[in-house]
Design an enzyme around this catalytic site. Structure first.
Site, PDB file in Angstrom:
ATOM      1  N   LYS A  77       6.247  13.992  13.251  1.00  0.00           N
ATOM      2  CA  LYS A  77       5.230  14.274  14.270  1.00  0.00           C
ATOM      3  C   LYS A  77       5.518  13.409  15.494  1.00  0.00           C
ATOM      4  CE  LYS A  77       0.127  14.336  14.378  1.00  0.00           C
ATOM      5  NZ  LYS A  77      -1.063  14.142  13.533  1.00  0.00           N
ATOM      6  N   SER A 152      -3.956  18.122  12.917  1.00  0.00           N
ATOM      7  CA  SER A 152      -3.202  17.988  14.135  1.00  0.00           C
ATOM      8  C   SER A 152      -1.685  17.980  13.918  1.00  0.00           C
ATOM      9  CB  SER A 152      -3.620  16.713  14.874  1.00  0.00           C
ATOM     10  OG  SER A 152      -3.332  15.559  14.117  1.00  0.00           O
ATOM     11  N   SER A 176      -5.352  15.673   9.085  1.00  0.00           N
ATOM     12  CA  SER A 176      -4.269  16.227   9.902  1.00  0.00           C
ATOM     13  C   SER A 176      -2.944  16.506   9.197  1.00  0.00           C
ATOM     14  CB  SER A 176      -4.002  15.321  11.096  1.00  0.00           C
ATOM     15  OG  SER A 176      -4.944  15.622  12.084  1.00  0.00           O
TER      16      SER A 176
HETATM   17  N1  GLN Z   1      -9.255  17.128  12.974  1.00  0.00           N
HETATM   18  C1  GLN Z   1      -9.620  15.764  12.749  1.00  0.00           C
HETATM   19  C2  GLN Z   1      -9.948  15.113  14.063  1.00  0.00           C
HETATM   20  O1  GLN Z   1      -9.806  15.735  15.068  1.00  0.00           O
HETATM   21  C3  GLN Z   1      -8.538  15.033  12.023  1.00  0.00           C
HETATM   22  C4  GLN Z   1      -7.438  14.600  12.888  1.00  0.00           C
HETATM   23  C5  GLN Z   1      -6.389  13.769  12.211  1.00  0.00           C
HETATM   24  O2  GLN Z   1      -6.371  13.622  10.998  1.00  0.00           O
HETATM   25  N2  GLN Z   1      -5.536  13.175  13.026  1.00  0.00           N
HETATM   26  O3  GLN Z   1     -10.386  13.992  14.116  1.00  0.00           O
END
Ligand code: GLN
Length: 461
Positions: A77, A152, A176
């Site tokens: 990532k 994400s 994510s």
């Molecule tokens: N969708 C969640 C958020 O926006 C998790 C994001 C993540 O794990 N980086 O906080």
């Protein structure tokens, strides 16, 4: 395609001299360059000449006693800093930022001989669950190009699902890794807080952030975890606890283990196809000798507000450093979703409100931790769906911030409590969209959830 094979199988073929690292890596870089046009799963890719040169060198130095990841192509990532490629965390704020050092997780993989191919698209700063909150092109779901890949770490999951690399390193603060793995039909592991070093990760919420792999199977995840886990003097929150040999315990007997099913997460207020597929997978595990117990955990009803109070507060603090003086461009480059979180967090931490908002969030977090501790007295693992819905069409979550937050309902508690959780595919909807289930374990019980996931995967399709 070679990259459809498991890492174990690739390692075996390399040892038998049936394939070369150059062959494997050239398949990965060619497919990545080509498919990225369609999927947008990479923000940056390494130069083909450079990776092939690295592959040829590795072929020369290859011997049968090298680690299994030797010569295996992977991606990360774009929230991990690397010397090879720029790091953006999906945001124009970091445009042209080139780190002078490489994240521990990437260094460990490179030390084992794995070959970095590129850096994956994501929601900027990890803010989101659709990979649409980005200053780059939006990732498409390899199973259905009209749908999101989740987020994400959407680019990581899409790259694995499309067999562009053998595995990818994602980042999970509230789901994510698990959410995009589930939406793309691959496996993803959120580790115990502190199991893998966060050094070199662009921080979202420091008490929740975890580093983990996305791959085609629990067996591949186990192999990668063995390589990346462990204490790091550069991350004081990394655990000193010795690392288990996760690949050795994959095939252990699982019958007799107890699965907890929280009744708050098996109501009828989410996608019925998701619920049915997860319950069918639980039934399959029962047929393999596992028992189920119903859990009553009322505090789960507050999971989303607790998470967003803490995540927003921590992100407002972490992102304060991007003031335009130290890194790249200025604060005016934050997208609306991130601005909303920075404002919410700054408000929750400000004098006069911190007691009512941030500190109460922390108190509620303790209640959640207590509730899981109590639940794990009656079961070995806890199973829930990964996501309450199927992969949405583009724009559906972006235009609905509340829906966007609710999408994390099943995943955020693991981060607040610090426990590990593996997301595995358990079926497809009538529209051929992937459905995922997660198996949560006690702290540092990665071996136990990988074991159950592996048995499930090897006794089903
Ligand atoms: N969708 C969640 C958020 O926006 C998790 C994001 C993540 O794990 N980086 O906080």
């Amino acid at each position: 395609m070679l990259l459809e094979l498991s890492i174990d199988e690739l390692a075996a073929r390399l040892r038998k001299k049936e394939i070369t690292i150059e062959q494997l890596v050239s398949e990965s870089i060619d497919a990545s360059l080509q498919e990225n046009e369609k999927l947008n799963c990479y923000i940056s890719l390494r130069n083909k000449k450079d990776v092939l040169k690295e592959a040829r060198q590795k072929d020369l130095e290859f011997s049968v006693d090298k680690p299994k990841l030797y010569g295996i192509p992977f991606s990360v990532k774009d929230s991990y800093v690397t010397k090879e490629l720029p790091t953006t965390s999906g945001s124009a704020v970091l445009q042209n930022y080139h780190s002078p050092y490489t994240a521990t997780v990437v260094k460990k993989l490179q030390a084992a001989g794995a070959i970095l191919i590129g850096k994956n698209s994501q929601d900027s700063w990890g803010h989101g669950g659709s990979s649409e909150n980005t200053d780059f092109a939006v990732v498409k779901n390899p199973n259905n190009l009209k749908h999101i890949a989740g987020g994400s770490s959407g680019g990581s999951a899409a790259a694995v699902a499309a067999h562009l690399v053998s595995f990818s390193i994602g980042e999970d603060t509230g789901g994510s890794i698990r959410n995009p793995a589930s939406m793309c039909g691959v496996s993803g592991l959120k580790v115990t807080y502190g199991r893998v070093s966060r050094y070199g990760t662009i921080a979202y919420a420091s008490s929740l952030d975890t580093v983990g792999p996305i791959a085609n199977s629990a067996a591949d995840l186990a192999l990668v975890l063995e390589t990346i886990a462990g204490a790091d003097p550069k991350d004081s929150s990394s655990s000193q606890r010795p690392v288990d040999t996760y690949t050795k315990t994959l095939t252990q007997q699982i019958s007799g283990k107890k699965i907890g099913l929280p009744k708050q997460f098996f109501g009828d207020n989410y996608n019925p196809e998701v619920r049915a597929s997860v319950l069918a997978a639980v039934e399959k595990l029962r047929s393999l000798g596992l028992e189920t117990v119903e859990l009553d955990m009322p505090v789960l009803d507050y999971a989303i507000p607790i998470y967003y109070m803490i995540a927003a507060s921590e992100t407002s603090s972490n992102l304060a450093r991007y003031d335009g003086i130290r890194f790249g461009t200025g604060r005016d480059k934050f997208l609306p979703e991130s601005t909303r979180r920075i404002m919410l967090g700054t408000y929750a931490l400000s004098a006069g409100y911190a007691d009512e908002l941030y500190k109460n969030g922390q108190r509620a977090r303790t209640l959640l931790i207590n509730s899981y501790e109590k639940a794990f007295k009656n079961c070995d693992v806890i199973i829930t769906p990964t996501s309450p819905s199927l992969a949405q069409k583009f724009g559906e979550l972006l235009t609905n911030p509340i829906e966007n937050m609710l999408a994390d309902l099943f995943t955020v508690t693991c981060n607040l409590v610090g426990i590990p959780s593996i997301a595995i595919p358990v079926g497809r909807s009538k529209d051929n969209l992937s459905i995922g289930m997660q198996i949560m374990g006690k702290k540092f019980a990665e071996s136990s959830i990988l074991n159950i996931a592996h048995i499930y995967q090897t006794t089903t399709q």
